[in-house]
Design a protein around this motif. Structure first.
Motif, short mmCIF file in Angstrom:
data_model
loop_
_atom_site.label_atom_id
_atom_site.label_comp_id
_atom_site.label_asym_id
_atom_site.label_seq_id
_atom_site.Cartn_x
_atom_site.Cartn_y
_atom_site.Cartn_z
N THR A 268 0.83 -1.20 0.00
CA THR A 268 0.00 0.00 0.00
C THR A 268 0.86 1.25 0.00
N MET A 269 0.29 2.35 -0.52
CA MET A 269 0.88 3.68 -0.35
C MET A 269 -0.26 4.66 -0.08
N THR A 270 -1.05 4.36 0.91
CA THR A 270 -2.19 5.20 1.28
C THR A 270 -1.71 6.56 1.75
N THR A 271 -2.32 7.62 1.24
CA THR A 271 -1.88 8.98 1.57
C THR A 271 -3.08 9.87 1.89
N GLY A 272 -2.83 10.91 2.67
CA GLY A 272 -3.88 11.86 3.01
C GLY A 272 -3.58 12.55 4.33
N LYS A 273 -4.60 13.16 4.90
CA LYS A 273 -4.47 13.82 6.19
C LYS A 273 -4.90 12.84 7.27
N PHE A 274 -3.99 12.50 8.16
CA PHE A 274 -4.25 11.49 9.17
C PHE A 274 -3.81 11.96 10.55
N GLN A 275 -4.54 11.47 11.56
CA GLN A 275 -4.10 11.56 12.94
C GLN A 275 -3.33 10.28 13.25
N ILE A 276 -2.18 10.41 13.88
CA ILE A 276 -1.28 9.26 14.08
C ILE A 276 -1.10 8.99 15.57
N ARG A 277 -1.04 7.71 15.94
CA ARG A 277 -0.64 7.33 17.28
C ARG A 277 0.32 6.14 17.19
N THR A 278 1.42 6.23 17.89
CA THR A 278 2.40 5.15 17.90
C THR A 278 2.74 4.77 19.34
N GLY A 279 3.31 3.60 19.52
CA GLY A 279 3.71 3.12 20.84
C GLY A 279 4.08 1.66 20.74
N THR A 280 3.92 0.95 21.84
CA THR A 280 4.20 -0.48 21.85
C THR A 280 3.07 -1.21 22.58
N SER A 281 2.84 -2.44 22.19
CA SER A 281 1.84 -3.26 22.86
C SER A 281 2.36 -3.71 24.22
N ALA A 290 -3.26 5.02 12.23
CA ALA A 290 -3.57 6.31 11.63
C ALA A 290 -5.05 6.33 11.28
N VAL A 291 -5.70 7.47 11.51
CA VAL A 291 -7.10 7.62 11.13
C VAL A 291 -7.28 8.95 10.42
N ALA A 292 -8.14 8.94 9.39
CA ALA A 292 -8.47 10.18 8.71
C ALA A 292 -9.11 11.15 9.69
N SER A 324 6.10 -5.04 13.32
CA SER A 324 5.19 -4.06 13.92
C SER A 324 3.77 -4.44 13.54
N THR A 325 2.83 -3.87 14.27
CA THR A 325 1.41 -4.05 13.96
C THR A 325 0.77 -2.68 13.83
N GLY A 326 -0.47 -2.64 13.33
CA GLY A 326 -1.10 -1.33 13.20
C GLY A 326 -2.42 -1.40 12.47
N GLY A 327 -2.85 -0.25 11.99
CA GLY A 327 -4.11 -0.16 11.27
C GLY A 327 -4.34 1.26 10.79
N VAL A 328 -5.17 1.38 9.76
CA VAL A 328 -5.47 2.68 9.15
C VAL A 328 -6.97 2.76 8.88
N ILE A 329 -7.59 3.86 9.26
CA ILE A 329 -8.97 4.15 8.84
C ILE A 329 -8.91 5.34 7.88
N ASP A 330 -9.31 5.12 6.63
CA ASP A 330 -9.37 6.22 5.67
C ASP A 330 -10.83 6.61 5.48
N ASP A 331 -11.05 7.79 4.92
CA ASP A 331 -12.42 8.26 4.78
C ASP A 331 -13.02 7.92 3.42
N TYR A 332 -12.41 6.97 2.71
CA TYR A 332 -12.98 6.48 1.47
C TYR A 332 -13.94 5.34 1.79
N ILE A 345 -6.25 -1.92 6.59
CA ILE A 345 -6.91 -0.65 6.30
C ILE A 345 -8.42 -0.86 6.27
N TYR A 346 -9.14 0.11 6.84
CA TYR A 346 -10.58 0.04 6.98
C TYR A 346 -11.18 1.18 6.17
N GLY A 347 -11.96 0.81 5.14
CA GLY A 347 -12.41 1.80 4.17
C GLY A 347 -13.69 2.50 4.52
#
Length: 504
Positions: A268-281, A290-292, A324-332, A345-347
């Motif tokens: 993937t190369m998902t791009t846009g305006k996102f709010q980001i949170r990082t850390g460790t489990s 990241a979420v839109a 690493s693990t993670g997830g993305v919510i885009d507004d599409y 990614i969650y569309g």
């Protein structure tokens, strides 16, 4: 998931059964059967990267369905249900993608360098590329001629590439990406432009909408991404970020690296305006979510659930396979989610925990263990759907057995006429592949018992880590570990176009 429209699921019905016991795993099947332990404390430790041979390397017979004396690489990798997907003649080792995207013009400019190994003598070979304009191709630094035929980029290097030789091809290209459209399956997929960037989900064959590739899951490779976007936007790819994003002249460049083998449809190369949170489990695994902007209220829940579920699955399925693990919510509003490696990614929706559990289970079933042919898709979707039931069982919503029996009670369900062991190319993501696939696993669990079923699952993920798999390999392992002849069970649940007999 694999890219899929979210299937219906049974409502909570009964109290959970006992949470599956922590099972043990070793590195070989014989050791797995003897239950030599891997310490639970390391079950979710970040992986440092490992590579196993892809299908092309393991079976150096390239064109079509068998070996050929021809020096022309086949325009398909040999999947009978998707005959033009992928290519023969070589095995990709690594993709180095340098990409620049401008949402205002929707123009993508790219330079893809592909490191590969020939599995036959080659005077020409193909890459998959949909649309876009190619301006230059080199092979090992020398100019190569090229032509286009639909979604095939046909390349003729200056000299013959010998069987077994490693070579490097660079393709410079640009244009406005066009997504794939398949109304029988997902609708739109691949590179999809959005007002502030791009939503990129590629299953089954949409990687070719944004980079030249051997676009079939049987040829996995490692990836480097260097993505430049207008300043103020974020570019998200697989793996981990290498260094801090750099901004210059109004543009920001993000560098990502996936050092584990990955199928092209998971890139993937998902791009846009996102709010980001990082850390460790809790178990020490890096987390990136990241979420839109429209979903900023879901950021903390996505982070917390992703970390918690990944850690739990590592105790059920075996050590987490990636770094690493993670997830993305885009507004599409795609209407589906996809298990992009390391970052599902969650569309266009905030996912419920069961959907997060499904997509994260795919990191084992689909991403680390990747199917050789699309007809075996139940190995991805049946396992991930069963993981939803296991998560519901673990959290006290309903039991896997109650979910199974609710589906079984509907004798008129169309899935009984769709044997999930052979996914149909015109209905690849049908409900049978998900639900009847999951029911197959539950029928197996009831037949062999938890003391064999959960060690089998860990043996399966361990023995084929980062590799490609088939249904027959799973059946063989199930019979080996259970000590039972399971042919009639798998035939009934996977291959017969009728409702199987009830299980006890």
């Amino acid at each position: 998931m694999s890219s899929h429209r979210l299937p219906s699921r049974p409502a909570p019905t009964a109290a959970p059964t006992t949470t599956p016991a922590r099972v043990r795993a070793g590195r070989s099947i014989s050791v797995l059967i003897c239950a030599v332990a891997v310490g639970a404390a390391t079950a979710c430790a970040p992986s440092e990267g490992a590579v196993t041979p892809s299908l092309a390397a393991a079976a150096p017979a390239s064109p079509g369905t068998g070996a050929s004396a021809s020096t022309v690489g086949a325009p398909g990798i040999g999947d009978p249900d998707f005959p033009t997907d992928g290519n023969g003649g070589y095995d990709v080792q690594h993709y180095d993608l340098r990409l620049s995207y401008d949402p205002a013009s929707r123009k993508l400019a790219g330079s893809a360098t592909i490191e590969a190994k020939a599995v036959q003598d080659l005077t020409s070979f193909d890459l998959d590329l949909h649309g876009l304009t190619v301006s230059r191709v080199t092979v090992d630094g020398g100019a190569a001629s090229f032509s286009r035929s639909k979604d095939e980029l046909v390349i003729e290097p200056g000299g013959q590439i010998s069987n077994g030789a490693r070579f490097e091809v660079t393709v410079d290209y640009s244009g406005v990406p066009e997504p794939m459209r398949d109304s029988a399956n997902l609708g739109e997929y691949g590179f999809i432009s959005t007002p502030d960037g791009a939503f990129v989900t590629c299953e089954p064959n949409g990687a070719k909408t944004w980079f030249p590739s051997n676009d079939h899951p049987s040829d996995k490779a490692t990836y480097d991404f260097r993505i430049t976007v207008p300043a103020g936007l974020t570019a998200i790819a697989n793996g981990e970020m290498a260094g801090t994003p750099q901004t210059n002249a109004g543009k920001t460049t993000f560098v990502w690296r996936e050092k584990h083998p990955m199928a092209s449809y998971l890139a993937t190369m998902t791009t846009g305006k996102f709010q980001i949170r990082t850390g460790t489990s809790a178990r020490g695994l890096p987390v990136y979510v990241a979420v839109a902007d429209n979903y900023r209220g879901s950021l903390d829940q996505l982070y917390t659930q992703t970390a918690k579920i990944t850690d739990y699955w590592s105790t059920v399925f075996g050590p987490y396979p990636f770094s690493s693990t993670g997830g993305v919510i885009d507004d599409y509003a795609a209407g589906y989610a996809l298990e992009n490696q390391t970052k599902p990614i969650y569309g266009g929706f905030s996912p419920a925990p069961t959907i997060i559990a499904h997509e994260l289970a795919h990191q084992w079933f689909g991403d680390s263990l990747t199917i050789k042919r699309w007809r075996d898709l139940w190995l991805n979707e049946g396992f991930a759907t069963y993981a939803e039931w296991l998560w519901a069982e673990h959290t006290g919503q309903y039991t896997a057995d109650s979910a199974f029996r609710r589906y079984y009670a509907n004798a008129a369900d169309p899935m009984w006429s769709y044997p999930p062991g052979t996914a149909r190319p015109d209905d690849l993501f049908g409900a049978a592949v998900y639900n009847r696939g999951a029911m197959t696993l539950h029928a197996l669990r009831r037949e062999i018992g938890d003391d064999k079923f959960f060690p089998l699952i860990r043996a399966w993920t361990d023995a084929h880590r980062y590799g490609n798999v088939t249904t027959q390999e799973f059946i063989s392992m199930a019979e080996l570990i259970s000590g039972k002849n399971l042919k009639s069970l798998f035939d009934a649940w996977l291959y017969e176009p009728r409702r199987p007999a009830p299980i006890p």
